[in-house]
Scaffold this motif. Structure first.
Motif, PDB file in Angstrom:
ATOM      1  N   PRO B  70       0.895  -1.082   0.028  1.00 45.37           N
ATOM      2  CA  PRO B  70       0.046   0.019   0.014  1.00 45.37           C
ATOM      3  C   PRO B  70       0.804   1.291  -0.082  1.00 45.37           C
ATOM      4  O   PRO B  70       1.867   1.063   0.585  1.00 45.37           O
ATOM      5  CB  PRO B  70      -0.675  -0.081   1.182  1.00 45.37           C
ATOM      6  N   ALA B  71       0.349   2.402  -0.743  1.00 46.10           N
ATOM      7  CA  ALA B  71       1.010   3.729  -0.692  1.00 46.10           C
ATOM      8  C   ALA B  71       1.196   4.154   0.448  1.00 46.10           C
ATOM      9  O   ALA B  71       2.457   4.834   0.716  1.00 46.10           O
ATOM     10  CB  ALA B  71       0.433   4.514  -1.429  1.00 46.10           C
ATOM     11  N   ALA B  72       0.380   3.756   1.476  1.00 44.26           N
ATOM     12  CA  ALA B  72       0.793   4.421   2.951  1.00 44.26           C
ATOM     13  C   ALA B  72       2.021   3.745   3.523  1.00 44.26           C
ATOM     14  O   ALA B  72       2.572   4.085   4.454  1.00 44.26           O
ATOM     15  CB  ALA B  72      -0.576   3.990   3.987  1.00 44.26           C
ATOM     16  N   ALA B 122      13.936  11.145   9.468  1.00 45.38           N
ATOM     17  CA  ALA B 122      12.565  11.011   9.973  1.00 45.38           C
ATOM     18  C   ALA B 122      11.519  11.385   9.404  1.00 45.38           C
ATOM     19  O   ALA B 122      10.609  11.178   9.047  1.00 45.38           O
ATOM     20  CB  ALA B 122      12.542  11.493  11.613  1.00 45.38           C
ATOM     21  N   GLY B 123      11.813  12.810   8.844  1.00 44.34           N
ATOM     22  CA  GLY B 123      10.819  13.507   8.157  1.00 44.34           C
ATOM     23  C   GLY B 123      10.598  12.745   6.543  1.00 44.34           C
ATOM     24  O   GLY B 123       9.316  12.528   6.123  1.00 44.34           O
ATOM     25  N   LEU B 124      11.625  12.264   5.841  1.00 42.03           N
ATOM     26  CA  LEU B 124      11.617  11.453   4.847  1.00 42.03           C
ATOM     27  C   LEU B 124      10.690  10.234   5.016  1.00 42.03           C
ATOM     28  O   LEU B 124       9.961   9.619   3.929  1.00 42.03           O
ATOM     29  CB  LEU B 124      12.829  11.062   4.214  1.00 42.03           C
ATOM     30  N   ARG B 125      10.882   9.666   6.343  1.00 43.03           N
ATOM     31  CA  ARG B 125      10.280   8.280   6.450  1.00 43.03           C
ATOM     32  C   ARG B 125       8.835   8.481   6.872  1.00 43.03           C
ATOM     33  O   ARG B 125       7.870   7.798   6.435  1.00 43.03           O
ATOM     34  CB  ARG B 125      10.922   7.698   7.868  1.00 43.03           C
ATOM     35  N   ARG B 126       8.732   9.682   7.194  1.00 40.96           N
ATOM     36  CA  ARG B 126       7.031  10.282   7.730  1.00 40.96           C
ATOM     37  C   ARG B 126       6.270  10.507   6.398  1.00 40.96           C
ATOM     38  O   ARG B 126       5.013  10.518   6.273  1.00 40.96           O
ATOM     39  CB  ARG B 126       7.194  11.324   8.547  1.00 40.96           C
ATOM     40  N   ALA B 127       7.102  10.973   5.263  1.00 43.34           N
ATOM     41  CA  ALA B 127       6.388  11.211   4.013  1.00 43.34           C
ATOM     42  C   ALA B 127       6.051  10.105   3.175  1.00 43.34           C
ATOM     43  O   ALA B 127       6.756   9.696   2.334  1.00 43.34           O
ATOM     44  CB  ALA B 127       7.251  12.322   3.347  1.00 43.34           C
ATOM     45  N   THR B 128       4.755   9.594   3.364  1.00 40.00           N
ATOM     46  CA  THR B 128       4.348   8.375   2.674  1.00 40.00           C
ATOM     47  C   THR B 128       3.746   8.892   1.449  1.00 40.00           C
ATOM     48  O   THR B 128       3.134   9.903   1.104  1.00 40.00           O
ATOM     49  CB  THR B 128       3.448   7.547   3.278  1.00 40.00           C
ATOM     50  N   PHE B 129       3.549   7.982   0.411  1.00 39.56           N
ATOM     51  CA  PHE B 129       2.881   8.456  -0.878  1.00 39.56           C
ATOM     52  C   PHE B 129       1.427   8.512  -0.821  1.00 39.56           C
ATOM     53  O   PHE B 129       0.939   9.110  -1.512  1.00 39.56           O
ATOM     54  CB  PHE B 129       3.487   7.367  -2.102  1.00 39.56           C
ATOM     55  N   ALA B 130       0.922   7.810   0.076  1.00 39.91           N
ATOM     56  CA  ALA B 130      -0.558   7.722   0.458  1.00 39.91           C
ATOM     57  C   ALA B 130      -0.696   9.373   1.082  1.00 39.91           C
ATOM     58  O   ALA B 130      -1.765   9.948   0.406  1.00 39.91           O
ATOM     59  CB  ALA B 130      -0.787   6.946   1.431  1.00 39.91           C
TER      60      ALA B 130
END
Lengths: 137, 137
Positions: B70-72, B122-130
């Motif tokens: 899933p994109a999330a 951490a910010g990059l990890r938090r930014a999901t494609f969902a």
DNA sequence: CTAAATCTATACTATTCCAGTATAGTACTG
DNA sequence: CAGTACTATACTGGAATAGTATAGATTTAG
């Protein structure tokens, strides 16, 4: 996605100068030896720092380099920009033009990256050499 | 200090796949056209994403690419690591060995950079494609 | 069963950037 | 005025980037 070698050397050089008593200068040769920087290369690095106004130089015998302003007013960001230009973690955050060729300004990826970059830049600006010297053992 | 072109293309490709109805696939050719990616180059990029387990492929006529989960559960960080390997804003934060040659582990510059890098990651990890798709116009 | 479509994997290439060297010149000191 | 030290720029080898090319494997349709 990495700071280059010259910038790393510059960090060490400025940290070295920041550790000195106020008004003292260090020659390029001493700097190179103390910080393990290739002796010719250090000249190029100090040149960039001088042009950026972070460092002052004195020529002739007993010449050398010293900080152009208090270490509290020189940040990691200043040094990075002196060596590499503006910080940009992504092409499109550097040159607006290049971006619009391929993607719209509404692109959510770039918006997210811009937010993260702003946080990074703010942190780099907050990290002054005065605070860094204070943390040294 | 910049993400490369291939990674940018990969962002767009994954965003495209994330916008699709679940289970749908898109061929490399369609992807290349829709996202303005050089048609041969897109194959290389999708290959990297597939190997990293972010994307699944189907061969043969009517084949193509779709998200492997899933994109999330796919973040900007996942895509960057698939294309470029681990994020490191500074050499010494990537290879511990290389660092100790020139500077001690007590170096306050590296400590500061490590903190900033951790925030960025951490910010990059938090930014999901969902979440990114949700922000699209 | 075979041909076409599509991905897989790797090799190749041109250009640019990086890291470092070299050198001719300028300024200061004694 | 001679030596020391910075200034400015040109040069170079090697690696990385951004693509291209191609031989091969897999799937589907007819």
């Amino acid at each position: 996605m990495q700071l280059n070698q010259a910038t790393d050397y510059a960090f060490r050089a400025v940290l070295h100068l920041a550790s000195l008593p106020a008004g003292a200068v260090v020659s390029a040769r001493e700097l190179a030896e103390a910080q393990a920087i290739p002796p010719r290369f250090v000249l190029k690095i100090m040149h960039a720092l001088t042009r950026a106004g972070l460092v002052e130089s004195r020529r002739g015998p007993a010449g050398g380099f010293g900080l152009a302003r208090p270490a509290a007013e020189i940040s990691l960001l200043d040094v990075i920009e002196a060596l590499e230009g503006p910080v940009a973690i992504h092409r499109c955050l550097a040159e607006r033009e290049a971006c619009n060729k391929h993607c719209t300004s509404e692109c959510p990826v770039h918006a997210a990256l811009r937010g993260l970059q702003d946080g990074l830049v703010a942190g780099l600006r907050r990290a002054t050499f005065a605070s860094l010297v204070a943390k040294k053992p």
